[in-house]
Scaffold this motif. Structure first.
Motif, mmCIF file in Angstrom:
data_model
loop_
_atom_site.group_PDB
_atom_site.id
_atom_site.type_symbol
_atom_site.label_atom_id
_atom_site.label_comp_id
_atom_site.label_asym_id
_atom_site.label_seq_id
_atom_site.Cartn_x
_atom_site.Cartn_y
_atom_site.Cartn_z
ATOM 1 N N CYS A 36 12.873 2.075 13.776
ATOM 2 C CA CYS A 36 12.360 3.278 14.424
ATOM 3 C C CYS A 36 11.128 3.773 13.674
ATOM 4 N N VAL A 37 10.122 4.241 14.406
ATOM 5 C CA VAL A 37 8.928 4.786 13.769
ATOM 6 C C VAL A 37 9.306 5.903 12.802
ATOM 7 N N SER A 38 10.268 6.703 13.176
ATOM 8 C CA SER A 38 10.685 7.823 12.325
ATOM 9 C C SER A 38 11.330 7.362 11.024
ATOM 10 N N ASN A 39 11.811 6.116 10.982
ATOM 11 C CA ASN A 39 12.461 5.598 9.770
ATOM 12 C C ASN A 39 11.541 4.692 8.955
ATOM 13 N N LEU A 40 10.306 4.481 9.430
ATOM 14 C CA LEU A 40 9.425 3.525 8.760
ATOM 15 C C LEU A 40 9.143 3.920 7.315
ATOM 16 N N GLU A 41 8.864 5.192 7.073
ATOM 17 C CA GLU A 41 8.553 5.622 5.712
ATOM 18 C C GLU A 41 9.681 5.268 4.758
ATOM 19 N N LYS A 42 10.916 5.528 5.143
ATOM 20 C CA LYS A 42 12.064 5.216 4.294
ATOM 21 C C LYS A 42 12.155 3.717 4.026
ATOM 22 N N GLU A 43 11.930 2.907 5.067
ATOM 23 C CA GLU A 43 12.018 1.460 4.913
ATOM 24 C C GLU A 43 10.935 0.931 3.963
ATOM 25 N N VAL A 44 9.711 1.447 4.108
ATOM 26 C CA VAL A 44 8.625 1.006 3.231
ATOM 27 C C VAL A 44 8.879 1.444 1.802
ATOM 28 N N GLN A 45 9.349 2.673 1.632
ATOM 29 C CA GLN A 45 9.613 3.183 0.284
ATOM 30 C C GLN A 45 10.647 2.328 -0.443
ATOM 31 N N GLU A 46 11.617 1.816 0.274
ATOM 32 C CA GLU A 46 12.638 0.969 -0.355
ATOM 33 C C GLU A 46 12.023 -0.304 -0.930
ATOM 34 N N ILE A 47 10.930 -0.778 -0.318
ATOM 35 C CA ILE A 47 10.253 -1.968 -0.839
ATOM 36 C C ILE A 47 9.381 -1.627 -2.038
ATOM 37 N N ILE A 48 8.526 -0.627 -1.889
ATOM 38 C CA ILE A 48 7.516 -0.386 -2.924
ATOM 39 C C ILE A 48 8.075 0.371 -4.131
ATOM 40 N N HIS A 49 9.315 0.901 -4.041
ATOM 41 C CA HIS A 49 9.930 1.601 -5.170
ATOM 42 C C HIS A 49 10.935 0.746 -5.923
ATOM 43 N N ARG A 50 10.919 -0.552 -5.667
ATOM 44 C CA ARG A 50 11.759 -1.446 -6.461
ATOM 45 C C ARG A 50 11.266 -1.470 -7.901
ATOM 46 N N PRO A 51 12.149 -1.776 -8.850
ATOM 47 C CA PRO A 51 11.767 -1.728 -10.280
ATOM 48 C C PRO A 51 10.537 -2.557 -10.615
ATOM 49 N N GLU A 52 10.354 -3.690 -9.938
ATOM 50 C CA GLU A 52 9.224 -4.559 -10.295
ATOM 51 C C GLU A 52 7.875 -3.943 -9.973
ATOM 52 N N TRP A 53 7.880 -2.856 -9.179
ATOM 53 C CA TRP A 53 6.618 -2.218 -8.807
ATOM 54 C C TRP A 53 6.383 -0.901 -9.534
ATOM 55 N N ASN A 54 7.165 -0.653 -10.583
ATOM 56 C CA ASN A 54 7.036 0.624 -11.301
ATOM 57 C C ASN A 54 5.645 0.847 -11.866
ATOM 58 N N ARG A 55 4.978 -0.206 -12.247
ATOM 59 C CA ARG A 55 3.649 -0.071 -12.869
ATOM 60 C C ARG A 55 2.509 -0.339 -11.881
ATOM 61 N N SER A 56 2.847 -0.634 -10.661
ATOM 62 C CA SER A 56 1.830 -0.997 -9.658
ATOM 63 C C SER A 56 1.457 0.207 -8.813
ATOM 64 N N ARG A 57 0.305 0.093 -8.190
ATOM 65 C CA ARG A 57 -0.207 1.177 -7.351
ATOM 66 C C ARG A 57 -0.421 0.659 -5.940
ATOM 67 N N TRP A 58 0.137 1.365 -4.965
ATOM 68 C CA TRP A 58 0.083 0.963 -3.574
ATOM 69 C C TRP A 58 -0.810 1.900 -2.762
ATOM 70 N N GLY A 59 -1.534 1.313 -1.828
ATOM 71 C CA GLY A 59 -2.265 2.073 -0.821
ATOM 72 C C GLY A 59 -1.977 1.475 0.542
ATOM 73 N N ILE A 60 -1.468 2.270 1.452
ATOM 74 C CA ILE A 60 -1.067 1.764 2.769
ATOM 75 C C ILE A 60 -1.494 2.757 3.845
ATOM 76 N N LEU A 61 -2.120 2.246 4.887
ATOM 77 C CA LEU A 61 -2.456 3.070 6.039
ATOM 78 C C LEU A 61 -2.188 2.256 7.296
ATOM 79 N N VAL A 62 -1.410 2.843 8.206
ATOM 80 C CA VAL A 62 -1.060 2.188 9.464
ATOM 81 C C VAL A 62 -1.332 3.166 10.598
ATOM 82 N N ARG A 63 -2.111 2.726 11.584
ATOM 83 C CA ARG A 63 -2.415 3.554 12.745
ATOM 84 C C ARG A 63 -2.248 2.743 14.019
#
Length: 468
Positions: A36-63
């Motif tokens: 669901c579009v309304s759940n996309l933020e939660k789904e993406v956050q689960e990927i980019i907030h994994r421990p291996e990305w603690n030191r990384s910086r993400w930029g994402i824009l979807v339109r």
């Protein structure tokens, strides 16, 4: 393996290093359920907030492609290193400023008549597609006209008036094919093939060059030793670029296949001159004097022919699908010469916000480039209706997406530097309207494979979008 950071996927393959993750396809598997579009933020956050990305910086824009809705935005207005995603800006400006039918014409002039020409003059125009085969064709044409002697061969190398090498590129990159000099007389993409061949145990490996003229340009220190261990192939290439010194060190197994490296030509203009002289000689056309000049030549003579490049719409496929840095840099320099507007002015007129990016080069190799996801989404949206632009981008199974995201309706430009990965383009989800996106990861210590797979996971999420 080669002790050298990587800049884009083609480099790794071309250097003869086997990287399994580039040949096995993405390990990311699409789930059957929709998102669901309304759940996309939660789904993406689960990927980019994994421990291996603690030191990384993400930029994402979807339109949405129609620009009506921003589906997801994480630091979309902030600057990131774009790597080769920068080529999206370069090629958009080139199409707008030059036109998709634009061809690069390299003129050839003659003075005198058969069988002896007083002069043959070639004026370089920075065509990155010129090859030795084109010069062979020119030599055959001269021979068919009865020419067997040229008193003076003159090559003019003054179309570009700035440095061949971008001053913001890293010195350690300059030995390799993805960081070649961009001059007015480009031939064979200004690169040469070096093959390292193992010998008997304890002997120095043999170096074989695809063109002997290029070997003469280097002072080579070969310290590669042939050894028995089949798992040992540790080769490093470095030296002193300003003095054309190349040092090759390491070990290669006697059981190993020869290792192939694509290197930059140290003096590309001289390579053009020597290559043409040799090709003319093969056709039994003697040359008495050879001149390479950056000065204008008076009384060029009669135009004999011109060497034409493919149209720009073909050249930008090389830029975007293969991520060819030389083509991107050469096209940008030609645009600078042929257009009354700068690249930045063209993009501003197109509708790309000028403060959303800062370009230090045209290819994305420089670590001084700063680009926001917003800038790339803007240019993709503005160019979406131009099929020449969209079709220049790789789809799964093509170019730099050859082993990624199979079965996705995707057209996107990849980017990679060590610690940096990006993907920006168009995606058509099965149950949602077309979208445009830009995803960037910076400042990461993770492997190229990990960066790629994390981005691919997000793309698969986007492909499952649905309004709920």
């Amino acid at each position: 393996m080669l002790r050298k950071k990587c800049c884009w996927w083609g480099k790794i393959i071309a250097l003869g290093v086997i990287i399994p993750w580039l040949n096995s396809g993405s390990s990311v598997q699409a789930e059957s359920e929709f998102v669901c579009v309304s759940n996309l933020e939660k789904e993406v956050q689960e990927i980019i907030h994994r421990p291996e990305w603690n030191r990384s910086r993400w930029g994402i824009l979807v339109r949405t492609l129609d620009g009506e809705e921003t589906i997801y935005n994480l630091e979309g207005e902030k600057y990131f290193l774009p790597a080769s995603s920068l080529k999206l800006l370069t090629t958009a400006a080139a199409i707008q400023g030059l036109g998709s039918d634009f061809r690069i014409a390299t003129p050839v002039y003659v003075t005198g008549s058969a069988p002896r020409l007083e002069r043959l003059v070639i004026v370089g125009k920075g065509d990155p597609s010129l090859t030795s085969d084109h010069l062979r064709g020119l030599a055959r044409e001269l021979k068919q006209q009865g020419i067997n002697h040229i008193n003076e061969l003159i090559l003019v190398d003054n179309y570009f008036n700035d440095s061949e090498i971008n001053p913001t590129w890293e010195w350690s990159d300059l030995y390799f094919y993805y960081a070649v000099g961009v001059n007015s007389l480009i031939l064979d993409e200004n690169r040469v093939i070096l093959t390292i061949i193992p010998q008997e145990v304890g002997e120095t490996a043999q170096l074989q060059w695809s063109n002997p003229n290029t070997f003469k340009q280097w002072r080579v220190d070969n310290q590669v030793l042939s050894v028995t261990d089949q798992d040992r192939a540790r080769i490093s290439l470095d030296g002193l670029w300003a003095k054309s010194e190349l040092r090759i060190e390491g070990e290669i197994s006697t059981e190993s296949q020869p290792l192939v490296y694509y290197l930059a030509i140290a003096n590309p203009s001289n390579y053009f001159l020597e290559s043409l002289s040799r090709i003319l000689l093969v056709e039994n056309i003697q040359v008495s004097h050879k001149t390479l000049t950056s000065d204008s030549v008076e009384n060029l003579g009669t135009r004999f022919t011109e060497l034409l490049s493919p149209p720009l719409e073909t050249l930008i496929v090389k830029v975007n699908q293969e991520s060819n840095n030389l083509y991107a840099e050469a096209i940008a320099k030609i645009l600078q010469q042929e257009s009354t507007q700068t690249l930045q002015e063209i993009l501003t007129e197109l509708g790309v916000e000028s403060s959303s990016y800062q370009m230090a080069d045209a290819s994305g190799l420089s670590r001084h480039n700063l680009v926001s996801p917003e800038a790339l989404v803007q240019v993709l949206t503005l160019m979406a209706q131009l099929s020449v632009y969209r079709e220049s981008l790789p789809q799964p199974g093509q170019g730099t997406l050859r082993h990624r995201l199979a079965d996705q309706q995707l057209q996107a430009k990849t980017g990679y530097l060590s610690g940096v990965s990006s993907l920006s383009g168009y995606l058509t989800p099965k149950d949602y309207q077309p979208i445009v996106f830009s995803i960037m990861i910076n400042q990461s210590e993770q492997s190229g494979r990990a960066l790629q797979e994390a981005i691919d996971e997000i793309i698969i999420l986007l492909s499952r979008l649905r309004r709920c």
